[in-house]
Design a protein around this motif. Structure first.
Motif, PDB file in Angstrom:
ATOM      1  N   ALA A  14       0.829  -1.207   0.000  1.00 46.02           N
ATOM      2  CA  ALA A  14       0.000   0.000   0.000  1.00 46.02           C
ATOM      3  C   ALA A  14       0.867   1.263   0.000  1.00 46.02           C
ATOM      4  O   ALA A  14       0.579   2.229  -0.724  1.00 46.02           O
ATOM      5  CB  ALA A  14      -0.933   0.003   1.197  1.00 46.02           C
ATOM      6  N   ILE A  15       1.928   1.265   0.782  1.00 46.66           N
ATOM      7  CA  ILE A  15       2.830   2.416   0.831  1.00 46.66           C
ATOM      8  C   ILE A  15       3.543   2.586  -0.507  1.00 46.66           C
ATOM      9  O   ILE A  15       3.678   3.702  -1.013  1.00 46.66           O
ATOM     10  CB  ILE A  15       3.837   2.280   1.988  1.00 46.66           C
ATOM     11  CG1 ILE A  15       3.105   2.431   3.327  1.00 46.66           C
ATOM     12  CG2 ILE A  15       4.968   3.297   1.868  1.00 46.66           C
ATOM     13  CD1 ILE A  15       3.946   2.115   4.542  1.00 46.66           C
ATOM     14  N   ALA A  16       3.985   1.474  -1.103  1.00 47.19           N
ATOM     15  CA  ALA A  16       4.657   1.542  -2.399  1.00 47.19           C
ATOM     16  C   ALA A  16       3.712   2.076  -3.468  1.00 47.19           C
ATOM     17  O   ALA A  16       4.092   2.927  -4.285  1.00 47.19           O
ATOM     18  CB  ALA A  16       5.193   0.167  -2.787  1.00 47.19           C
ATOM     19  N   TYR A  17       2.484   1.612  -3.486  1.00 44.34           N
ATOM     20  CA  TYR A  17       1.506   2.072  -4.467  1.00 44.34           C
ATOM     21  C   TYR A  17       1.198   3.556  -4.280  1.00 44.34           C
ATOM     22  O   TYR A  17       1.153   4.323  -5.236  1.00 44.34           O
ATOM     23  CB  TYR A  17       0.221   1.248  -4.374  1.00 44.34           C
ATOM     24  CG  TYR A  17      -0.833   1.691  -5.348  1.00 44.34           C
ATOM     25  CD1 TYR A  17      -0.713   1.422  -6.707  1.00 44.34           C
ATOM     26  CD2 TYR A  17      -1.950   2.399  -4.909  1.00 44.34           C
ATOM     27  CE1 TYR A  17      -1.680   1.849  -7.602  1.00 44.34           C
ATOM     28  CE2 TYR A  17      -2.919   2.823  -5.798  1.00 44.34           C
ATOM     29  CZ  TYR A  17      -2.785   2.547  -7.140  1.00 44.34           C
ATOM     30  OH  TYR A  17      -3.743   2.969  -8.021  1.00 44.34           O
ATOM     31  N   ALA A  18       0.998   3.971  -3.042  1.00 45.67           N
ATOM     32  CA  ALA A  18       0.705   5.377  -2.767  1.00 45.67           C
ATOM     33  C   ALA A  18       1.880   6.264  -3.157  1.00 45.67           C
ATOM     34  O   ALA A  18       1.687   7.342  -3.736  1.00 45.67           O
ATOM     35  CB  ALA A  18       0.362   5.570  -1.292  1.00 45.67           C
ATOM     36  N   SER A  19       3.086   5.815  -2.892  1.00 45.35           N
ATOM     37  CA  SER A  19       4.273   6.581  -3.266  1.00 45.35           C
ATOM     38  C   SER A  19       4.384   6.705  -4.780  1.00 45.35           C
ATOM     39  O   SER A  19       4.698   7.775  -5.301  1.00 45.35           O
ATOM     40  CB  SER A  19       5.537   5.914  -2.716  1.00 45.35           C
ATOM     41  OG  SER A  19       5.490   5.863  -1.317  1.00 45.35           O
ATOM     42  N   TRP A  20       4.130   5.619  -5.474  1.00 45.98           N
ATOM     43  CA  TRP A  20       4.200   5.621  -6.937  1.00 45.98           C
ATOM     44  C   TRP A  20       3.162   6.578  -7.521  1.00 45.98           C
ATOM     45  O   TRP A  20       3.460   7.344  -8.430  1.00 45.98           O
ATOM     46  CB  TRP A  20       4.010   4.203  -7.471  1.00 45.98           C
ATOM     47  CG  TRP A  20       3.935   4.135  -8.963  1.00 45.98           C
ATOM     48  CD1 TRP A  20       4.959   4.341  -9.849  1.00 45.98           C
ATOM     49  CD2 TRP A  20       2.779   3.845  -9.744  1.00 45.98           C
ATOM     50  NE1 TRP A  20       4.495   4.198 -11.127  1.00 45.98           N
ATOM     51  CE2 TRP A  20       3.159   3.890 -11.096  1.00 45.98           C
ATOM     52  CE3 TRP A  20       1.453   3.547  -9.416  1.00 45.98           C
ATOM     53  CZ2 TRP A  20       2.256   3.656 -12.107  1.00 45.98           C
ATOM     54  CZ3 TRP A  20       0.572   3.306 -10.450  1.00 45.98           C
ATOM     55  CH2 TRP A  20       0.975   3.358 -11.770  1.00 45.98           C
TER      56      TRP A  20
END
Length: 58
Positions: A14-20
């Protein structure tokens, strides 16, 4: 223990997706189609004036 690993993986994803998504939205693009290459509408809409305005060579 497996539950903690599964939760950690979900949170990391979730953090990786939000950052992307944030990076993608904040990245400045100079073209009106935002990098789309396979669209027939791009060729139709991108006349010489528009191309010069956005730095493209037609």
């Amino acid at each position: 223990m497996i539950q903690y690993i599964a939760v950690a993986l979900c949170i990391a994803a979730a953090i990786a997706y939000a950052s992307w998504r944030m990076h993608k939205s904040l990245k400045k693009t100079s073209e009106p189609c935002c990098g789309c290459e396979g669209c027939a509408l791009k060729n139709q809409c991108c006349d010489k004036k528009t191309c010069e305005k956005f730095g493209h060579v037609k």
